[in-house]
Write a protein that holds these residues in place. Structure first.
Motif, PDB file in Angstrom:
ATOM      1  N   THR A 114       0.805  -1.244  -0.045  1.00  0.00           N
ATOM      2  CA  THR A 114      -0.164  -0.103  -0.152  1.00  0.00           C
ATOM      3  C   THR A 114       1.010   1.169  -0.025  1.00  0.00           C
ATOM      4  N   MET A 117       2.056   2.033  -3.537  1.00  0.00           N
ATOM      5  CA  MET A 117       0.988   2.468  -4.146  1.00  0.00           C
ATOM      6  C   MET A 117       0.859   3.819  -4.141  1.00  0.00           C
ATOM      7  N   SER A 121       1.257   6.863  -6.508  1.00  0.00           N
ATOM      8  CA  SER A 121       0.146   8.077  -6.704  1.00  0.00           C
ATOM      9  C   SER A 121       0.617   9.410  -6.596  1.00  0.00           C
ATOM     10  N   SER A 156     -15.381  -0.360  -0.047  1.00  0.00           N
ATOM     11  CA  SER A 156     -14.401  -1.529   0.042  1.00  0.00           C
ATOM     12  C   SER A 156     -14.530  -2.676   0.704  1.00  0.00           C
ATOM     13  N   TYR A 163      -5.268  -1.973   1.696  1.00  0.00           N
ATOM     14  CA  TYR A 163      -5.195  -1.631   0.160  1.00  0.00           C
ATOM     15  C   TYR A 163      -6.228  -1.392  -0.657  1.00  0.00           C
ATOM     16  N   LEU A 164      -7.193  -2.050  -0.549  1.00  0.00           N
ATOM     17  CA  LEU A 164      -8.252  -2.093  -1.440  1.00  0.00           C
ATOM     18  C   LEU A 164      -9.124  -0.643  -1.068  1.00  0.00           C
ATOM     19  N   ARG A 167      -6.477   1.986  -2.672  1.00  0.00           N
ATOM     20  CA  ARG A 167      -6.195   1.902  -3.968  1.00  0.00           C
ATOM     21  C   ARG A 167      -7.158   2.999  -4.716  1.00  0.00           C
ATOM     22  N   SER A 168      -8.173   2.935  -4.191  1.00  0.00           N
ATOM     23  CA  SER A 168      -9.399   4.224  -4.804  1.00  0.00           C
ATOM     24  C   SER A 168      -9.069   5.602  -4.308  1.00  0.00           C
ATOM     25  N   ASP A 449      -0.293  -7.341  -8.222  1.00  0.00           N
ATOM     26  CA  ASP A 449      -0.971  -6.097  -8.387  1.00  0.00           C
ATOM     27  C   ASP A 449       0.109  -5.073  -8.339  1.00  0.00           C
ATOM     28  N   PRO A 451       1.912  -1.125  -8.658  1.00  0.00           N
ATOM     29  CA  PRO A 451       1.569   0.151  -8.931  1.00  0.00           C
ATOM     30  C   PRO A 451       1.168   0.904 -10.098  1.00  0.00           C
ATOM     31  N   PHE A 466      -7.458   0.266 -12.363  1.00  0.00           N
ATOM     32  CA  PHE A 466      -6.932   0.893 -11.438  1.00  0.00           C
ATOM     33  C   PHE A 466      -5.305   0.963 -11.514  1.00  0.00           C
ATOM     34  N   ASN A 467      -4.590   1.815 -10.767  1.00  0.00           N
ATOM     35  CA  ASN A 467      -3.261   1.954 -10.588  1.00  0.00           C
ATOM     36  C   ASN A 467      -2.611   2.982 -11.635  1.00  0.00           C
TER      37      ASN A 467
END
Length: 492
Positions: A114, A117, A121, A156, A163-164, A167-168, A449, A451, A466-467
């Protein structure tokens, strides 16, 4: 280098709305417990529709100012968030173990994945690009700008809650949107309240991120149909995803959706595969986090020529897996998330045994800890192979040849992740191109998964990606703008 000593967050069970912590106004309460030892982690009053409306209205007001914040400042805040997470990684990992039943290895991976990620971002504000178009009209200039959508509603799940959710939330915020987050009740802390504390400590302005913990039956539909959000990002089951899509697109206020739904990932072992490597990958890909991952190896499709040897290698590995306390470093399989989850899995096992499936490995449940189960020679149409099984149960399916293996791979309503094992790269790439899925890994597990790589599914596994730069398409809109110096010679 030693981490600074920090006082742990005080998780009080309050909602985080417009920068303030307040009690929810629902009559319902949440009893959040450790799935391994039943320790009560949180007793909180849930949020109501009134709380939800307050969160959305505050988020809408905050977004007007947040969109004007310079990219450099947004980048600095996102990087500050990553630094806060690094300094509190031990605390985050501990919460993931206690609340979601994550093993220590899985929780550590989730925390630092996370953080990676979040760091990725932080690059997004500088990747947003517009266009200058060729105009069909003389002396008129034509532009396309990418602009934030506004307010994003995020729902989520409980399996990778930190993480999930993030991620958004993080890409949306980095791109100038504000967010209202509704975490799963089973992981209200790691999927929501802990995240609110992290954003608060990082210094984000009030209202940029809001967290409301509420019962889906009370606020779920209202969360989606509310007039404020421009996009609903939902990660969860396909059945609920369908409902989210119907409300978001077919309701009074039409909005975008990003849906990351169920999966039935095949791991295909072709006749020229390294079966030692394939067996190792199959076991890791199936039993990571007790099989409670949308990308889990849900069925292993093995060529008939190598099936017996492959099955023996799988059983040999499964017999050595450590089962029990998720806090111990050596534990591979901890508890499933809830009693209802365990009951569903036990029912599947009962039916599999009743149907006469060949059981290669099993074990009795202890509390919510279910030992790994392996079934051999499973028919492709049996529920263990055809449905998504969110638990530590592995079905082995036999294919007649490569063509049959591809047919079996695509014989599912889902199309999220997949894998194929072969020593021939050309063969692997050819096979991968025939799979209808958003993700295919050659000679690796189905769970990955990264980033900067597009993550999303086909068919009933969802919509959107995503990502990395792919998130820009999801969380911004194209706005066409033209300009001309003088008046136009209109026909009347």
């Amino acid at each position: 280098m030693n981490k600074p000593t920090l006082l742990p967050y005080k998780i009080t069970g309050q909602q985080f709305i417009n920068g303030n912590w307040s009690m929810g106004r629902s009559e319902r309460r949440l009893d959040d417990r450790n799935p391994y030892n039943n320790e009560q982690l949180l007793d909180m009053q849930l949020g109501s529709v009134l709380d939800l409306d307050e969160a959305y209205q505050g988020s809408k007001q905050a977004q007007q100012q947040w969109a004007k914040v310079a990219p450099a400042e947004r980048v600095a805040l996102v990087n500050a968030l990553a630094s806060v997470m690094e300094s509190r990684s031990d605390e985050i990992i501990d919460w993931l173990i206690r609340e979601s039943g994550s093993t220590r290895g899985k929780a550590t991976f989730e925390c630092f994945h996370t953080i990676s990620m979040v760091r990725e971002s932080a690059t997004l504000p500088y990747q947003v690009e517009g266009k200058v178009l060729t105009s069909y009209k003389p002396e008129k200039q034509s532009f396309v700008f990418r602009e934030p959508l506004g307010v994003i509603g995020v729902i989520s799940p409980w399996n990778f809650p930190l993480y999930l959710s993030m991620r958004s939330v993080v890409p949306a915020v980095a791109l100038g949107n504000t967010v209202v987050l509704k975490p799963a009740s089973d992981t209200a802390i790691t999927g929501g309240l802990l995240i609110a504390h992290l954003f608060e400590e990082a210094g984000f302005p009030p209202g940029v991120v809001n967290v409301i913990v509420g019962a889906g039956s009370e606020i779920g539909d209202a969360f989606v149909e509310h007039s404020v959000p421009s996009l609903i990002s939902f990660t969860g089951s396909t059945d609920i995803g369908r409902s989210v899509g119907r409300i978001a697109v077919g309701g009074k206020y039409i909005k975008r959706v990003a849906l990351e739904l169920g999966g039935n990932a095949p791991l295909v072992v072709l006749d020229d595969a390294d079966i030692e490597a394939a067996a190792h990958a199959a076991v890791v890909g199936r039993f990571l986090h007790q099989g409670q991952v949308c990308m889990s190896v849900n069925r292993v499709i093995v060529d008939q020529k190598i099936y017996n040897d492959f099955a023996a290698l799988v059983v040999e590995r499964v017999q050595k897996l450590s089962v029990g306390d998720p806090n111990l470093a050596e534990t591979v399989i901890g508890p499933v998330v809830s009693q209802s989850q365990l009951t569903g899995l036990l029912n599947k096992i009962t039916r599999a045994n009743r149907d006469g499936l060949e059981c290669l490995h099993s074990g009795a449940a202890s509390g919510l800890v279910l030992p790994p189960h392996v079934y051999g020679r499973v028919a492709p149409h049996h529920e263990l192979a055809y449905d998504e099984t969110f638990g530590p149960i592995m079905p082995l399916v036999i294919s007649q040849n490569e063509e049959h293996a591809l047919e079996l791979s695509n014989s599912s309503e889902f199309g999220l992740s997949s894998a194929v094992f072969t020593r021939d790269m050309d063969r692997g790439l050819r096979f991968a191109s025939g799979i209808v899925a958003g993700i295919t890994h050659i000679n690796d597990i189905t769970i990955d998964d990264q980033p900067n790589a597009p993550f999303g599914g086909e068919k009933n596994s969802g919509l959107g990606r995503f990502n990395g730069s792919y998130a820009i398409d999801e969380f911004t809109r194209a706005h066409w703008v033209t300009w001309q110096q003088a008046g136009h010679n209109y026909p009347f």
